[in-house]
Design a protein around this motif. Sequence first.
Motif: not given
Length: 145
Positions: A44-45, A47-49, A51, A69
């Motif tokens: 799930s990390p 999901s953030n630009t 990360s 990402n």
Amino acid sequence: MMKKLGIVILLIITACSNDSTNRNPYLQEIGFRFEANLNLPSYSPLSNTGSAIYIPSDLAGTRGVFVINSGFDQFRAFEGSCPNHVPSDCSTMELNGQTAICSCEDFEYSLFTGQLLNRPDDENRYYDMLEYNTTYSGGSVIIFN
């Protein structure tokens, strides 16, 4: 005359090489396919630009894979083994924010580009990280080689 010209052109074409890549002698390029579902807590990390995560070697790559990402549903994935050493105990790199660090000689690599950030100023050849293919589909990042 045309026959001689044809032979000369054929010789010129076959004498030129398009292979300008410099194969890394330390890393073998193995075939694998791994899917990281961003709905799972481990991934799930991503999901953030900006990360990044490390995926262990028993799942992907030679010594694992770093995935970042890079924005706009684009992801980059790189081999977890330092590209400037034969795989060994110290060559498995560690994640440090948006960089990967090799403890053998403290080489530091950008996970956005794969480039060696602290390249020594000597006459030796140094390699950037080995990059793997990625695709994003249905909430999952697929990493493959």
